[in-house]
Design an enzyme around this catalytic site. Structure first.
Site, PDB file in Angstrom:
ATOM      1  N   ARG A   1      -8.846  -4.914   5.687  1.00 42.85           N
ATOM      2  CA  ARG A   1      -8.492  -3.878   4.862  1.00 42.85           C
ATOM      3  C   ARG A   1      -6.367  -4.451   5.751  1.00 42.85           C
ATOM      4  NH1 ARG A   1     -13.073  -3.158   3.944  1.00 42.85           N
ATOM      5  NH2 ARG A   1     -14.197  -1.917   5.476  1.00 42.85           N
TER       6      ARG A   1
ATOM      7  N   HIS B   1      -9.423  -4.042  -4.336  1.00 40.28           N
ATOM      8  CA  HIS B   1     -10.982  -4.567  -3.310  1.00 40.28           C
ATOM      9  C   HIS B   1     -12.270  -4.955  -3.730  1.00 40.28           C
ATOM     10  CE1 HIS B   1     -11.943  -2.211   0.637  1.00 40.28           C
ATOM     11  NE2 HIS B   1     -12.751  -3.663   0.725  1.00 40.28           N
TER      12      HIS B   1
END
Ligand code: NAP
Ligand code: GLV
Length: 310
Positions: free
Chosen positions: A225, A273
């Protein structure tokens, strides 16, 4: 009991609805914001739900994450105590992460990105590459994804070590646990991979303080993250040579803003991502399975411990 989805991404929302309807044609499925009777919803499948949204569902019993991470659920919270939280655990998702990391580790060891830039300038500049047995890869997080990645990298010939909250024992991997063993884990790690969940304990963990414990010239791969990384500390560590480069798949703000300093840096490899993306058609059956388990009062699959936050 009824089922609804809140997926904050138009394309994924469509794919999830198709996959869920295929897995359970008998089940009416409502999609946020068009949920006529929120008080009837007991089961929510979510990805990055808007803040405060759960309070509209007065009879909620389970919130299922459409991915492996659940930080987006806690961020949208509060989640009432009696509501279970589940996440995705899927072999394909696990394998995809292993392949992404193997690809990035090899690209670094064999200077592929350096040669890509050299080619753009028609430069012929051979360099001695780094051999697998000269490199130790350290993986932060030895959960579902971390253990598999460790195994893949070991099979490729890298020396692999891993760090987790509680002690682990795993063939071929040197293991470390807890804050006390973090310095020992980091001190000989040439390539540091982050696969931790984002919790109050791990937020901002990739900081100058941690980088200082790595050997000079280490390489960072963050596939977990964005908020694990203190972004300004990465720039400092690159400028000082503490880190030689970084590959980042996740960012504090996604999409990465156009004027973000990371875009300009040759030593930072950016992917949007995509390290490992849940395939709704593969995973919808496990979500539906949990919906019916909830109905029958049976234990749910892949539950999250809300105390630990993952
Ligand atoms: P997981 O199975 O829950 O494993 C988490 C690991 O982190 C465990 O080994 C745990 O230790 C360790 N850990 C947690 N808190 C820690 C702490 N304070 N100190 C040390 N170790 C700690 O998670 P996973 O399925 O492997 O997924 C990891 C993360 O990857 C997800 O949360 C998500 O954010 C990210 N992800 C990213 C992508 C992408 O495309 N970029 C795709 C999927 C997932 P214990 O074993 O001792 O509990
Ligand atoms: C992706 O980031 C996931 O958590 O599955």
């Amino acid at each position: 009991m009824s089922f609804a989805v809140i997926i904050n991404h138009d394309l994924f929302k469509k794919k999830w609805l198709q996959a869920l309807r295929q897995a359970a044609p008998e089940l009416p499925i409502a999609a946020f914001p068009d949920i006529a009777s929120p008080e009837k919803v007991t089961f929510l499948l979510v990805w990055r739900p808007p803040a405060g949204v759960f309070s509209r569902f007065s009879n909620l019993q389970c919130i299922a994450s459409a991915g492996a991470g659940v930080d987006h659920i806690f961020r949208a919270g509060p989640v009432p105590e009696n509501v279970s939280i589940t996440r995705v655990v899927d072999e394909q998702l696990t394998r995809d992460m292993g392949l992404y990391l193997a690809g990035q580790v090899i690209a670094y060891a064999r200077d592929f990105y350096t040669y890509l830039r050299a080619q753009q300038q028609r430069h012929w500049r051979p360099r001695m590459y780094k051999r697998t047995d000269d490199l130790t890869v350290g993986i932060m997080g030895l959960g579902v994804l971390g253990i598999h990645a460790a195994e893949v990298l070991h099979q490729l010939g890298f020396k692999v070590r891993g760090w987790s909250r509680t002690p682990k024992s795993w063939p071929h991997i040197q293991t470390f646990a807890g804050d006390e063993q973090l310095p020992a884990f980091l001190q000989d790690t040439h390539i540091l991979i982050n696969l931790l969940p984002l919790t109050e304990q791990t937020r901002g963990i990739l900081s100058n303080e941690l980088f200082a414990m790595l050997p000079d010239g280490a390489y960072l791969i963050n596939a977990a993250r964005g908020a694990h990384l203190v972004e300004k500390d990465l720039l400092t560590a690159l400028d000082s040579g503490k880190l030689t480069g970084a590959c980042l798949d996740v960012f504090c703000e996604e999409p990465l803003p156009n004027d973000h300093p990371f875009w300009e840096r040759e030593s930072i490899i950016i992917t949007p991502h995509v390290a490992s993306i849940t395939q709704p058609e593969r995973v919808a059956p496990q979500i539906i399975d949990n919906y019916y388990r909830l109905q029958k009062g049976q234990p749910l699959l892949h539950t999250v411990d809300r105390q630990r936050g993952y």
